[in-house]
Design a protein around this motif. Structure first.
Motif, short mmCIF file in Angstrom:
data_model
loop_
_atom_site.label_atom_id
_atom_site.label_comp_id
_atom_site.label_asym_id
_atom_site.label_seq_id
_atom_site.Cartn_x
_atom_site.Cartn_y
_atom_site.Cartn_z
N THR A 136 33.00 18.90 -28.33
CA THR A 136 31.77 19.46 -28.19
C THR A 136 30.68 18.81 -27.41
N TRP A 137 30.47 17.35 -27.78
CA TRP A 137 29.73 16.62 -26.87
C TRP A 137 30.17 16.30 -25.59
N ALA A 138 31.32 16.33 -25.45
CA ALA A 138 31.85 16.21 -23.75
C ALA A 138 31.45 17.44 -23.15
N ALA A 139 31.48 18.77 -23.67
CA ALA A 139 31.28 19.84 -23.25
C ALA A 139 29.91 19.78 -22.76
N LEU A 140 28.93 19.39 -23.67
CA LEU A 140 27.29 19.06 -23.55
C LEU A 140 27.19 18.43 -22.30
N PHE A 141 27.81 17.22 -22.36
CA PHE A 141 27.43 16.34 -21.01
C PHE A 141 27.97 16.75 -19.63
N ILE A 142 29.16 17.37 -19.63
CA ILE A 142 29.64 17.88 -18.45
C ILE A 142 28.79 19.09 -18.17
N GLY A 143 28.13 19.97 -19.07
CA GLY A 143 27.09 20.86 -18.69
C GLY A 143 25.95 20.44 -18.28
N LEU A 144 25.46 19.46 -18.72
CA LEU A 144 24.07 18.77 -18.35
C LEU A 144 24.33 18.09 -16.60
N ALA A 145 25.55 17.64 -16.48
CA ALA A 145 26.02 17.27 -15.29
C ALA A 145 25.83 18.22 -14.23
N ALA A 146 26.67 19.45 -14.63
CA ALA A 146 26.43 20.63 -13.73
C ALA A 146 24.89 21.08 -13.64
N ARG A 150 19.85 19.81 -7.20
CA ARG A 150 19.95 19.26 -5.80
C ARG A 150 19.72 20.65 -4.84
N GLY A 151 20.35 21.73 -5.22
CA GLY A 151 20.12 22.95 -4.38
C GLY A 151 20.93 23.31 -3.34
N ASP A 152 21.70 22.25 -2.51
CA ASP A 152 22.39 22.61 -1.49
C ASP A 152 23.55 23.17 -1.76
N ARG A 153 24.23 23.71 -0.70
CA ARG A 153 25.43 24.57 -0.90
C ARG A 153 26.62 23.84 -1.58
N GLN A 154 26.87 22.46 -1.25
CA GLN A 154 27.82 21.48 -1.53
C GLN A 154 27.56 21.52 -3.34
N SER A 155 26.35 20.91 -3.53
CA SER A 155 26.03 20.67 -5.08
C SER A 155 26.24 21.85 -5.77
N ASP A 173 25.32 24.78 -27.03
CA ASP A 173 25.58 25.99 -25.76
C ASP A 173 24.01 26.40 -25.24
N ARG A 174 23.14 26.58 -26.49
CA ARG A 174 21.53 26.98 -26.19
C ARG A 174 20.98 25.88 -25.26
N ILE A 175 21.17 24.73 -25.65
CA ILE A 175 20.80 23.60 -24.70
C ILE A 175 21.32 23.59 -23.20
N ARG A 176 22.64 23.66 -23.13
CA ARG A 176 23.04 23.91 -21.69
C ARG A 176 22.52 25.06 -20.98
N VAL A 177 22.67 26.11 -21.71
CA VAL A 177 21.90 27.51 -20.92
C VAL A 177 20.57 27.03 -20.33
N LEU A 178 19.73 26.71 -21.21
CA LEU A 178 18.32 26.35 -20.95
C LEU A 178 18.29 25.31 -19.71
N ALA A 211 17.52 24.04 -14.19
CA ALA A 211 17.98 23.36 -12.98
C ALA A 211 18.29 24.38 -11.82
N LEU A 212 18.94 25.25 -12.01
CA LEU A 212 19.44 26.27 -10.72
C LEU A 212 18.43 26.87 -10.25
N MET A 213 17.63 27.55 -11.05
CA MET A 213 16.46 28.35 -10.48
C MET A 213 15.33 27.47 -9.77
N GLY A 214 15.11 26.12 -10.38
CA GLY A 214 14.29 25.22 -9.75
C GLY A 214 14.94 24.59 -8.63
N GLY A 215 16.05 24.52 -8.50
CA GLY A 215 16.60 23.89 -7.19
C GLY A 215 16.44 24.99 -6.27
N GLN A 216 16.40 26.14 -6.24
CA GLN A 216 16.13 27.10 -5.46
C GLN A 216 14.75 27.50 -5.13
#
Length: 445
Positions: free
Chosen positions: A49-59, A65-70, A110-115, A120-125
């Motif tokens: 569960t901790w690994a899933a959180l860290f990978i989600g935060l990395a996503a 960053r907002g670019d296509r590759q990222s 799960d809630r922390i990852r979604v938030l 991050a996704l909408m802010g990057g755009q």
């Protein structure tokens, strides 16, 4: 460690009904990774569960960053995070080392990852495009995710409450019927002991058997449990073969209004896909995976949000029909109670001012008596006016009457103050008296 069977692991760890995204795009990978993780003792469900959180935060970091590759890398990392999020529960079911804290941890992460990923996704755009619609989209994603899971938990809580009330009423009714049968058997035994001893003895044995049967399990079965265990059988067949005196169906109106739902549900259960096609899982995957991969974040978010709201409205409507079924069942099980929509007589205006026997009966009611000191040690009566203070304020007035001497009609007398109370004038005199010095030696400290 012996080699595990993939089919056996899938049968043990996979849910009987799950989201179609999980069934087709997660479980085939998750169960194979589970075979590897299960070989190592240091890999626990909480660590996964901790690994899933860290990978989600990395996503989320790549989303920012907002670019296509990222965006593509972030989408792939988010999918990997969700795969690990499914593995932790499967690993707990496989090894039997799941905990209550682990379930809470999984839900909160799960809630922390979604938030974090939504911001991050909408802010990057938003920063490169300066489009306020991305800020609105971030709020929509966070709100709908919160609404979905809060609503699901509350509906589950209400359903469990309805089941508990039905079981309680059914148990009480069964105990009353068993007591009545036992009393009838006892009367029959006393009246016909001489000529019908054998029949009375048989009735007593039947009554005792009924009491022993009702003392264990609750004599009520819910149709949803029968359908969950036998999804391919119709409700009528399950009701006939239930073997219980009472079969409660809290979804009868919904199936009556939508008879085609049962056929679709049976067809989808063959592939383990639940009828709730757009749930919180699909909504997250469309926003954080499909949208970034195809480069249409706003459109994907809008479409998935509309579909999620539509399915949530269907669930709410189904729950509303279930509450109506619950009301009908409760009226059938307990027809003597007919106080719905009425106000208790003692709450009507003017009841506390009644005279005579009606007032005495109201005051004698245990529900409205004043609390005793041992029942409420913090209870203090309202203070009464100080007669000394009243005379000092108006010298021409006579001696002030004590309000306690004239009891208020229809109300109990106010208890007198405590014996150690001091009039206000005496308190003032005490204040103007000689000052008290500190004990000897106090100034040394």
């Amino acid at each position: 460690m012996a080699r595990l069977s993939l089919r056996a692991v899938q049968k043990l760890t996979c849910k009987k009904r799950d989201a179609w995204w999980t069934v087709f795009l997660v479980d085939p990978t998750a169960t194979r990774l589970l075979l590897v993780f299960a070989r190592f003792r240091f890999i626990t469900p909480n660590r996964v569960t901790w690994a899933a959180l860290f990978i989600g935060l990395a996503a989320g970091g790549f989303f920012l960053r907002g670019d296509r590759q990222s965006l593509i890398i972030g989408a792939l990392l988010y999918h990997l995070s969700f795969v690990l999020d499914c593995i932790d529960g499967k690993l707990a079911r496989l090894k039997g080392n799941g905990t209550v804290f682990g379930g809470w941890l999984d839900y909160v992460f799960d809630r922390i990852r979604v938030l974090f990923c939504a911001l991050a996704l909408m802010g990057g755009q938003f920063f490169p495009h300066d489009d306020e619609r991305y800020l609105v989209a971030a709020l929509v994603v966070v709100f709908l995710d919160m609404l979905r899971y809060v609503d699901a938990l509350q509906i589950y809580k209400m359903r469990m409450s309805m089941r508990a009330k039905i079981e309680k009423v059914t148990r009480t009714r069964a105990e009353a019927e068993q007591a009545e049968r036992a009393e009838q058997a006892e009367r029959a035994e006393r009246a016909e002991r001489a000529e019908r001893a054998e029949q009375a003895e048989q009735a007593e044995r039947d009554a005792r058997a009924g009491v022993q049967q009702g003392a264990g399990d609750t004599p009520v079965v819910f149709m949803e449990d029968l359908l969950r265990e036998n999804p391919h059988l119709p409700a009528e067949t399950l009701r006939a073969g239930a073997g219980a005196p009472t079969v409660v169906d809290l979804h009868e109106q919904f199936r009556g209004q939508f008879p085609w739902y049962t056929r679709i549900r049976r067809a989808m259960l063959r592939t383990r896909v639940r009828p709730h096609l757009i749930s919180g899982i699909e909504f997250q995957m469309f926003v954080f995976i499909v949208g970034p991969l195809i480069g249409q974040i706003l459109w994907t978010t809008a479409v998935s949000a509309a579909l999620l709201v539509a399915f949530e409205l269907v669930i709410m409507y189904k729950f509303w029909l279930s509450t109506r079924d619950f009301t009908r069942v409760m009226e059938e099980l307990n027809p003597d109670t007919d106080t719905v929509g009425t106000i208790a007589p003692h709450l009507h205006k003017g009841r506390h001012r009644q005279r005579g026997g009606a007032a005495d009966a109201l005051l004698d009611d245990d529900r409205y008596r004043a609390p005793e000191p041992e029942e409420n040690p913090f209870f203090q009566p309202y203070p009464r006016p100080n007669p000394v203070l009243l005379n000092a304020a108006d010298p021409t007035a006579g001696p002030a009457a004590d309000p306690a001497d004239e009891p208020t009609p229809g109300l109990p007398g106010i208890p007198p103050p405590h014996g150690d109370t001091m009039p206000l004038t005496q308190i003032g005199q005490a204040w103007h008296g000689p000052s008290r010095k500190a004990p000897a030696g106090w100034e040394d400290y």
